[in-house]
Write a protein that holds these residues in place. Structure first.
Motif, PDB file in Angstrom:
ATOM      1  N   LYS A 126       7.440 -14.965 -10.425  1.00 44.39           N
ATOM      2  CA  LYS A 126       8.301 -15.998  -9.852  1.00 44.39           C
ATOM      3  C   LYS A 126       9.718 -15.840 -10.382  1.00 44.39           C
ATOM      4  N   GLU A 127      10.682 -16.249  -9.547  1.00 45.53           N
ATOM      5  CA  GLU A 127      12.081 -16.250  -9.980  1.00 45.53           C
ATOM      6  C   GLU A 127      12.795 -17.439  -9.353  1.00 45.53           C
ATOM      7  N   LYS A 128      13.710 -18.014 -10.103  1.00 42.36           N
ATOM      8  CA  LYS A 128      14.450 -19.178  -9.636  1.00 42.36           C
ATOM      9  C   LYS A 128      15.930 -18.983  -9.925  1.00 42.36           C
ATOM     10  N   ASN A 129      16.752 -19.233  -8.926  1.00 41.59           N
ATOM     11  CA  ASN A 129      18.192 -19.096  -9.049  1.00 41.59           C
ATOM     12  C   ASN A 129      18.818 -20.483  -8.980  1.00 41.59           C
ATOM     13  N   GLU A 130      19.397 -20.932 -10.077  1.00 40.51           N
ATOM     14  CA  GLU A 130      19.973 -22.276 -10.160  1.00 40.51           C
ATOM     15  C   GLU A 130      21.491 -22.178 -10.042  1.00 40.51           C
ATOM     16  N   LEU A 131      22.022 -22.619  -8.897  1.00 42.90           N
ATOM     17  CA  LEU A 131      23.451 -22.511  -8.627  1.00 42.90           C
ATOM     18  C   LEU A 131      24.234 -23.521  -9.466  1.00 42.90           C
ATOM     19  N   LYS A 132      25.231 -23.031 -10.202  1.00 41.98           N
ATOM     20  CA  LYS A 132      26.062 -23.879 -11.058  1.00 41.98           C
ATOM     21  C   LYS A 132      27.426 -24.176 -10.447  1.00 41.98           C
ATOM     22  N   GLY A 133      27.920 -23.241  -9.646  1.00 41.25           N
ATOM     23  CA  GLY A 133      29.230 -23.443  -9.034  1.00 41.25           C
ATOM     24  C   GLY A 133      29.428 -22.486  -7.880  1.00 41.25           C
ATOM     25  N   ASN A 134      30.161 -22.951  -6.849  1.00 36.62           N
ATOM     26  CA  ASN A 134      30.437 -22.118  -5.682  1.00 36.62           C
ATOM     27  C   ASN A 134      31.841 -22.429  -5.174  1.00 36.62           C
ATOM     28  N   LYS A 135      32.590 -21.388  -4.893  1.00 38.58           N
ATOM     29  CA  LYS A 135      33.956 -21.556  -4.408  1.00 38.58           C
ATOM     30  C   LYS A 135      34.224 -20.493  -3.361  1.00 38.58           C
ATOM     31  N   ASN A 136      34.865 -20.911  -2.239  1.00 33.11           N
ATOM     32  CA  ASN A 136      35.166 -19.924  -1.219  1.00 33.11           C
ATOM     33  C   ASN A 136      36.548 -20.147  -0.638  1.00 33.11           C
ATOM     34  N   SER A 137      36.901 -19.247   0.290  1.00 30.94           N
ATOM     35  CA  SER A 137      38.275 -19.226   0.777  1.00 30.94           C
ATOM     36  C   SER A 137      38.558 -20.234   1.869  1.00 30.94           C
ATOM     37  N   GLY A 138      37.618 -21.155   2.125  1.00 28.51           N
ATOM     38  CA  GLY A 138      38.014 -22.369   2.802  1.00 28.51           C
ATOM     39  C   GLY A 138      37.677 -22.581   4.244  1.00 28.51           C
ATOM     40  N   PHE A 139      37.001 -21.634   4.954  1.00 30.48           N
ATOM     41  CA  PHE A 139      36.614 -21.922   6.318  1.00 30.48           C
ATOM     42  C   PHE A 139      35.483 -22.943   6.332  1.00 30.48           C
ATOM     43  N   SER A 140      35.325 -23.617   7.442  1.00 28.90           N
ATOM     44  CA  SER A 140      34.363 -24.716   7.486  1.00 28.90           C
ATOM     45  C   SER A 140      32.921 -24.230   7.484  1.00 28.90           C
ATOM     46  N   ASP A 141      32.670 -22.991   7.876  1.00 29.31           N
ATOM     47  CA  ASP A 141      31.291 -22.522   7.959  1.00 29.31           C
ATOM     48  C   ASP A 141      31.133 -21.181   7.262  1.00 29.31           C
ATOM     49  N   ASN A 142      31.664 -21.093   6.047  1.00 28.73           N
ATOM     50  CA  ASN A 142      31.558 -19.848   5.300  1.00 28.73           C
ATOM     51  C   ASN A 142      30.122 -19.437   5.030  1.00 28.73           C
ATOM     52  N   GLN A 143      29.193 -20.390   5.022  1.00 28.39           N
ATOM     53  CA  GLN A 143      27.823 -20.077   4.652  1.00 28.39           C
ATOM     54  C   GLN A 143      27.217 -19.036   5.582  1.00 28.39           C
ATOM     55  N   VAL A 144      27.669 -18.991   6.828  1.00 27.97           N
ATOM     56  CA  VAL A 144      27.179 -17.993   7.768  1.00 27.97           C
ATOM     57  C   VAL A 144      27.473 -16.598   7.244  1.00 27.97           C
ATOM     58  N   ILE A 145      28.717 -16.400   6.772  1.00 28.76           N
ATOM     59  CA  ILE A 145      29.113 -15.092   6.261  1.00 28.76           C
ATOM     60  C   ILE A 145      28.398 -14.793   4.949  1.00 28.76           C
ATOM     61  N   ILE A 146      28.281 -15.803   4.085  1.00 30.53           N
ATOM     62  CA  ILE A 146      27.611 -15.609   2.797  1.00 30.53           C
ATOM     63  C   ILE A 146      26.155 -15.211   3.021  1.00 30.53           C
ATOM     64  N   ASP A 147      25.458 -15.912   3.922  1.00 31.51           N
ATOM     65  CA  ASP A 147      24.069 -15.573   4.223  1.00 31.51           C
ATOM     66  C   ASP A 147      23.965 -14.156   4.765  1.00 31.51           C
ATOM     67  N   PHE A 148      24.913 -13.799   5.619  1.00 29.98           N
ATOM     68  CA  PHE A 148      24.937 -12.471   6.217  1.00 29.98           C
ATOM     69  C   PHE A 148      25.009 -11.397   5.134  1.00 29.98           C
ATOM     70  N   VAL A 149      25.916 -11.569   4.180  1.00 32.25           N
ATOM     71  CA  VAL A 149      26.085 -10.576   3.120  1.00 32.25           C
ATOM     72  C   VAL A 149      24.900 -10.586   2.163  1.00 32.25           C
ATOM     73  N   ASP A 150      24.430 -11.773   1.777  1.00 27.61           N
ATOM     74  CA  ASP A 150      23.305 -11.857   0.846  1.00 27.61           C
ATOM     75  C   ASP A 150      22.053 -11.216   1.429  1.00 27.61           C
ATOM     76  N   ASP A 151      21.855 -11.360   2.741  1.00 25.85           N
ATOM     77  CA  ASP A 151      20.687 -10.764   3.378  1.00 25.85           C
ATOM     78  C   ASP A 151      20.801  -9.241   3.382  1.00 25.85           C
ATOM     79  N   LEU A 152      22.016  -8.738   3.616  1.00 25.32           N
ATOM     80  CA  LEU A 152      22.224  -7.298   3.640  1.00 25.32           C
ATOM     81  C   LEU A 152      22.178  -6.705   2.237  1.00 25.32           C
ATOM     82  N   TYR A 153      22.831  -7.389   1.295  1.00 25.44           N
ATOM     83  CA  TYR A 153      22.955  -6.873  -0.066  1.00 25.44           C
ATOM     84  C   TYR A 153      21.983  -7.592  -0.991  1.00 25.44           C
ATOM     85  N   SER A 154      20.719  -7.523  -0.687  1.00 28.05           N
ATOM     86  CA  SER A 154      19.740  -8.169  -1.545  1.00 28.05           C
ATOM     87  C   SER A 154      19.694  -7.454  -2.892  1.00 28.05           C
ATOM     88  N   ASP A 155      19.288  -8.198  -3.917  1.00 29.03           N
ATOM     89  CA  ASP A 155      19.186  -7.606  -5.247  1.00 29.03           C
ATOM     90  C   ASP A 155      18.189  -6.455  -5.225  1.00 29.03           C
TER      91      ASP A 155
END
Length: 835
Positions: free
Chosen positions: A205-234
């Motif tokens: 099992k593994e758990k990732n506990e988010l402590k802080g998040n900051k981005n460049s300010g678009f209203s729906d950045n999560q779409v891009i973040i999900d896109f990159v995280d899915d492509l660049y998995s650990d």
């Protein structure tokens, strides 16, 4: 179709700390042949690179250097003075060493597997990999800092002066040069995240506990973040296969690496007071999912100290011109090496030409403060479903100064300021909104909390409605709305009837995701398009509006459905749902019958109340957002569904008593370097006597589209059952076979094979109930009960990067006398944007 991929291409496509020394060029031998994998370093430093397959290199440093050293096994070392800080397109020629002319070691072509010291070292790496890294501990935890950035590259005067950027020229003040490729680039997006990671190798099992998040300010950045995280998995370089872009690349440290890569022992040196060997590797064959590069390995523990991976240019992967990965390991004690930093960069482009413009997607991850064998209860990893803290997304500058494991450079600091300005430009807003429409399918009204759409469902056609026009919309205050209402209105020009639907859902409890939902829909639909019942009140199958097909699409049903449900997710990815619905069904076509026999004669309309209890489980599914609707961030997880439905005629003057049980299990399998297998099993049984409208129709496919979990050579209602078991297997080899055929290799085609079958039965009682000989459109209900019905297909994918064609064959039930209308062969296809 990968909508996130389409959105990333469109949105990013619309759109400095100055190094002191920059140099690029080519390295050749005396016969003007390029030398691959030559070492190029700034003299007197450890900063360097290696040449690519064409002998090309690019190198930069934050410091000023006055000389460059170029070396390669079997050649004389060349030292070149650098008279300027910036030196581009240099050409160097290496001469063979006189003492080694008879025994020159050239790193090209196939290397011997026997008596190769590099392979001897590789075997030592295999022996020791279990004792290197986090796997040697029962539990672990560490701090993680991740920085994701998107840049538009190959910035030139034509782009700067283009109409696209007219009025936004100020963005080019942030242009810089990539230290990997030497291309100019313009940062357009940045996201930072600080996390605490906990893991247990015993529990897996593994758990990732988010402590802080900051981005460049678009209203729906999560779409891009999900896109990159899915492509660049650990990833773990010690694994046999490394997954990027939904593809399995063979790791250079893989146990199958000897058959995939050539290895050459290139150098040895002290790194951090550890004697290390440098090994160069490159692929034995073209068009396979492989890397080229080098790695440094210690001579005592055989742990990796540094590794560079660069995807082969000929690799069968779309829309990506370059993949470059660096990973550095830190020595915590004499024998423990753990990853300290990894850097990944991809160059997204429509083609792989050297001068083509593209998008850099970059991820930098740093790791620190490792701790081990601190045991935590299993509930610590499993119990949490809801995890949203607004403060996490609103950390102050002091927090980031303390928690960044790597300071932002001048370019990255400028991105925040530049994008704040860019958001005020009307032209940019229009372009951004257009990208959002293509990604979501909805048009957003800025003055109202409403979206219009989905726009892709505006037009449809079938034999009953003729041309169908649809309009619809939904409430939308933001992507994390706690409630949402949506609806549609449609009109068929042939049947001259309006259809409508409305539904709503409300998230009552965020922690356990307690949701109530309900709705009503009056529509014309192709029921039986799938074996497993949908829980979406507004859901409508593609078969209901197929413009062209293999036969008449006239077996349609008029449905009036009202539903109410409550669901909860008490444990992550485990959902319980209790629902009730009331529906009326009758034929929508004069050439199709839903008639059934009753004690009082023949009835044509079905009125039925149902209650259902279902369980859905999605192990390893990753979700983002915290509203009533969330976004799936990955697609490599299993889907299990089980449901019990009870029909009761004691409510609302319903017609039948019955119990229906259903089960489905869909599982994707990554089969190493042999591609991806998708398997599905569906089973169900209806206890009781029910009419055709409530039986389980084996899903045929009369469209020319390849639709998973349907039977391409079956017509609608060709087989009907009350008991069924269906299996579907589809394997995509990702070009593994075609890459070995010389004249096909260059096309990067992908081979797909599929087999699907179903064994079903229908009771004599249900046959009698639905047999109405007096109706000329009466259907003879038949199920494949004597032997499983099966089909198989072979397909070719990645045609022009977006098209796929399947050749489908009917395996049995094709006797010309018993089944005169059986379709023995058919061609279907699909299109989409895939890597």
């Amino acid at each position: 179709m990968n909508i996130r991929l389409l959105f990333a291409f469109f949105f990013i496509g619309m759109l400095s700390g100055i190094s002191q020394s920059k140099v690029s060029g080519y390295v050749f031998d005396e016969f003007n042949e390029p030398i691959s994998f030559a070492n190029v370093i700034f003299s007197g430093s450890t900063e360097g690179t290696i040449t690519n397959e064409d002998g090309r290199f690019y190198l930069e440093s934050d410091e000023t250097w006055d000389a460059l050293t170029v070396s390669f096994i079997g050649f004389e070392t060349l030292k070149i003075p650098l008279e300027k800080k910036v030196n581009y397109n240099l050409k160097f020629t290496l001469k063979e060493e006189a003492a080694q002319l008879n025994q020159v070691v050239i790193v090209s072509g196939k290397q011997s597997k026997k008596n190769n010291p590099a392979i001897d070292i590789l075997r030592k790496i295999w022996e020791n990999k279990r004792s290197n890294g986090l796997k040697q501990f029962k539990q672990y935890e560490y701090d993680k800092y991740e920085k994701v950035e998107f840049d538009i590259n190959t910035i030139d005067s034509a782009l700067i002066k283009s109409r696209l950027f007219r009025g936004m020229e100020f963005v080019f003040d942030e242009v810089d040069t990539s230290r990997v490729t030497g291309k100019t680039y313009l940062p357009m997006f940045i996201n930072e995240a600080v996390s605490k990671v906990y893991g247990d190798n015993i529990l897996n099992k593994e758990k990732n506990e988010l402590k802080g998040n900051k981005n460049s300010g678009f209203s729906d950045n999560q779409v891009i973040i999900d896109f990159v995280d899915d492509l660049y998995s650990d990833f773990n370089v010690y694994d046999n296969y490394l997954k990027f872009f939904d593809k399995s690349f063979v790791s250079p440290l893989s146990r199958t690496g000897i058959n995939t890569y050539n290895y050459v022992l290139s150098d040895s040196a002290f790194i951090d007071n550890k004697w290390c060997y440098n090994i160069i590797y490159y692929p034995r064959r073209k068009n396979e999912l492989t890397f080229k590069g080098d790695f440094w390995v210690t001579d005592s523990t055989y742990a990796i100290k540094e590794i560079n991976l660069q995807a082969s240019k000929s690799a069968n992967i779309n829309w990506v011109k370059e993949i470059y990965i660096e990973q550095e390991f830190d020595m915590l004690n004499d024998s423990l090496f753990l990853v300290k930093r990894d850097y990944m960069m991809s160059d997204f482009a429509f083609n792989k030409k050297e001068k083509s413009r593209g998008i850099y997607g970059k991820r930098t991850t740093l790791y620190d403060n490792y701790k081990f064998d601190i045991e935590k209860d299993k509930k610590f990893y499993d119990a949490e479903v809801y995890n949203y803290d607004k403060d996490v997304y609103d950390r102050d500058d002091e927090f980031w100064a303390e928690n960044r494991l790597e300071a932002l450079n001048k370019d990255e600091k400028g991105v925040y300021k530049m994008l704040d300005t860019l958001k005020t430009v009307k032209k940019f807003k229009r372009l951004y909104n257009l990208g959002s429409i293509l990604a979501s399918g909805y048009i957003e009204f800025n003055t109202l909390p409403l979206d219009y759409g989905p726009i892709f469902s505006t037009f449809g056609f079938n034999e009953v409605e003729g041309l169908r026009l649809r309009t619809g919309g939904r409430t939308y205050f933001g992507r994390n709305d706690l409630w949402r209402v949506e609806g549609f209105l449609a009109y068929g020009f042939r049947d001259d009837k309006f259809k409508y639907g409305i539904s709503g859902k409300w998230l009552l409890d965020k922690k356990n995701r307690l949701i109530i939902s309900g709705g009503n829909r009056r529509d014309v639909e192709q029921i039986g398009a799938s074996l497993t019942t949908s829980t979406d009140v507004l859901g409508r199958s593609l078969a209901s509006s197929a413009v062209v097909g293999t036969g008449a699409n006239d077996k349609l049903t008029s449905i009036n459905l009202t539903s109410l449900a409550i669901e909860a997710e008490p444990f992550r990815n485990l959902i319980f749902r209790l629902g009730a619905n009331y529906r009326t069904l009758e034929s929508a076509s004069p050439t199709f019958s839903l008639d059934y026999n009753t004690e009082n004669g023949i009835e044509s309309e079905i009125k039925q109340f149902e209650t259902s209890l279902s369980l859905s489980y999605f192990p390893n599914r990753k979700m983002t957002g915290y509203g009533v609707e969330r976004r799936i961030a990955n697609d490599d997880f299993a889907r299990l569904f089980a449901q019990v439905t009870r029909g009761d005629k004691s409510y609302f003057s319903s017609d039948f008593d019955y119990t229906k049980v259903q089960f489905s299990y869909i599982q994707p399998w990554q089969v190493g370097g042999f591609g991806r297998l998708t398997s599905s099993i569906e089973a169900g049984k209806t206890f009781g006597e029910v009419p055709l409208g409530l039986l389980s129709v084996i899903p045929g496919n009369q469209t020319y589209f390849s639709i998973y979990n349907t039977f391409s050579q079956l017509d609608f209602y060709e087989f009907v059952s009350d008991t069924y078991t269906s299996v579907h297997l589809e394997h995509n080899f990702n070009g593994r076979l075609f890459s070995r055929i010389p004249f096909l290799r260059k096309f990067n085609l992908r081979e797909i094979v599929s087999i699907r079958g179903v064994l079903a039965d229908i009771s004599a009682e249900n046959i009698v109930l639905n047999d109405v000989p007096s109706n000329p459109n009466n259907l003879q209900l038949v199920a494949p009960s004597k032997e499983p019905y099966y089909e198989y297909s072979v397909g070719i994918g990645n045609i022009f990067k977006v098209f796929r064609i399947d050749f489908n064959f009917r395996g049995n039930y094709k006797d010309e006398i018993l089944y005169p209308d059986a379709r023995k062969f058919g061609v279907t296809g699909s299109f989409g944007f895939y890597f």
